[in-house]
Design an enzyme around this catalytic site. Structure first.
Site, PDB file in Angstrom:
ATOM      1  N   TYR A   1      43.851  41.261  52.834  1.00 45.52           N
ATOM      2  CA  TYR A   1      44.650  40.046  52.723  1.00 45.52           C
ATOM      3  C   TYR A   1      46.142  40.371  52.609  1.00 45.52           C
ATOM      4  CZ  TYR A   1      40.445  37.257  51.910  1.00 45.52           C
ATOM      5  OH  TYR A   1      39.233  36.610  52.037  1.00 45.52           O
TER       6      TYR A   1
ATOM      7  N   LYS B   1      30.866  41.883  19.332  1.00 42.62           N
ATOM      8  CA  LYS B   1      31.190  40.603  19.966  1.00 42.62           C
ATOM      9  C   LYS B   1      31.409  40.802  21.465  1.00 42.62           C
ATOM     10  CE  LYS B   1      36.143  41.058  18.967  1.00 42.62           C
ATOM     11  NZ  LYS B   1      37.333  40.429  18.376  1.00 42.62           N
TER      12      LYS B   1
END
Length: 346
Positions: free
Chosen positions: A242, A33
């Site tokens: 940042y 999956k």
């Protein structure tokens, strides 16, 4: 090349499947999956099918159709989410086997595809998916009369061997399936490691195939190398990125590399996760941003063209620990911008 290179060792995946299979005396399936835990469900399933896997598990029908396209006819592909509204055509055309989770799904499947095989997922205490004991008592006779191929449940705490929920779920599963004439499955990777009492007729490993805990003996599967875009020199007091969260305290060399949280390298790695240059660890400097990571490479004699964030120096679980998460999230978050290179299974 401006994007990272994700190298995937299909031979290691096959070796991990064989090692887990050798721990049991029953059939070993494979969970593919989430696009094979982020590594490509088609190539992964094909390699495992060549190695002998005959049953695969996916989360939703759409994933099952993609795996069927990769495998062709033959292997059984089971769908954990069962028969959802709108799934009928996909289940029929791709020949998928839904694991029915409720009386409503049971009624839907029997009405829409009365001759098509199905499994049942039973709730033994996780309270997430599965038919509850009272509903199963009502449905069981009808379920057994149809083309039922598998009865399964799922352990909530298999990665904690001493957790009392394991024994409680084992007892509940036995009680709900006693005398059932079809194969039974309770264990994923963690359940396999709990021992033979948990194996029943089929196991379905997932994370252990891909090199993750709790299968500590697994062979590593992935290597992720991120190219260096630019190198710059900073003086003491200069900041990076940042928020200016990194301040140089000495003459510092900063490498800016291609990769960021858009590629699954989550922001929580900021200032915590190292990268590696030929086995030498170098720290992240400042915040991980969307497309870029800045790394302090001052102590390297030479800055290579790329740095590894996954590889021999740091596996998926070590990186996950540094980021405050789990290996599953690291693998399944690996983004689509990476160039993927597969080493074929022998």
């Amino acid at each position: 090349m401006g994007t990272g290179l994700l190298q995937i060792d299909l031979g290691a995946i096959v070796a991990n499947w064989r090692a887990l299979d050798a721990m049991t005396a029953c059939e070993t399936a494979a969970v593919v999956k989430a696009d094979g835990y982020g590594l490509g469900a088609g190539p992964v399933a094909a390699a495992l099918a060549r190695a002998g896997a005959r049953r695969f598990f996916v989360a939703v029908a759409e994933e099952g159709a993609a795996v069927r396209a990769a495998l062709g006819e033959g292997p059984e592909i089971c769908v954990f989410s069962g028969h959802m509204g709108g799934d009928t055509a996909i289940l029929r055309e791709a020949g998928l086997v839904p694991m029915l989770n409720s009386p409503e799904q049971f009624a839907r499947h029997r009405a829409a595809l009365p001759d098509a095989p199905y499994g049942v997922q039973l709730d033994t205490g996780m309270n997430r998916l599965g038919i509850e004991p009272a509903d199963w008592a009502t449905l069981r006779a009808e379920a057994e009369a149809g083309p039922l191929t598998l009865a399964m449940s799922h352990l909530a705490c298999a990665d904690e061997p001493d957790h009392p929920a394991n024994a409680a779920q084992l007892a509940a599963f036995r009680a709900m399936t006693e005398g059932l004439s079809v194969p039974r499955s309770l264990s994923a990777t963690g359940g396999i490691l709990l021992g033979r009492d948990y194996h029943f007729d089929l196991t379905r490993p997932g994370i252990g195939l891909y090199g993750g805990l709790p299968f500590a003996a697994a062979r590593p599967v992935v290597r992720l190398s991120l190219p260096v875009i630019q190198v710059r020199d900073l003086g003491p007091g200069e900041t990076v990125g940042y928020g200016c969260t990194f301040t140089a305290t000495r003459r510092t060399k900063i490498a800016t590399i291609s990769g960021g949280y858009a590629d699954g390298l989550i922001r929580a790695m900021s200032g915590r996760a190292p990268l590696f240059a030929d086995g030498t660890a170098v720290p992240v400097a400042g915040r991980v941003s969307m497309d870029l990571i800045t790394v302090d490479v001052t102590d390297l004699a030479d800055v290579p063209e790329a740095l590894d964030i996954l590889g021999p120096g740091q596996g998926v679980d070590a990186l996950a620990e540094a980021a405050g998460t789990i290996g599953y999230e690291i693998l399944t978050s690996l983004g689509p911008r990476y160039a993927r290179a597969y080493a074929d299974a022998p």
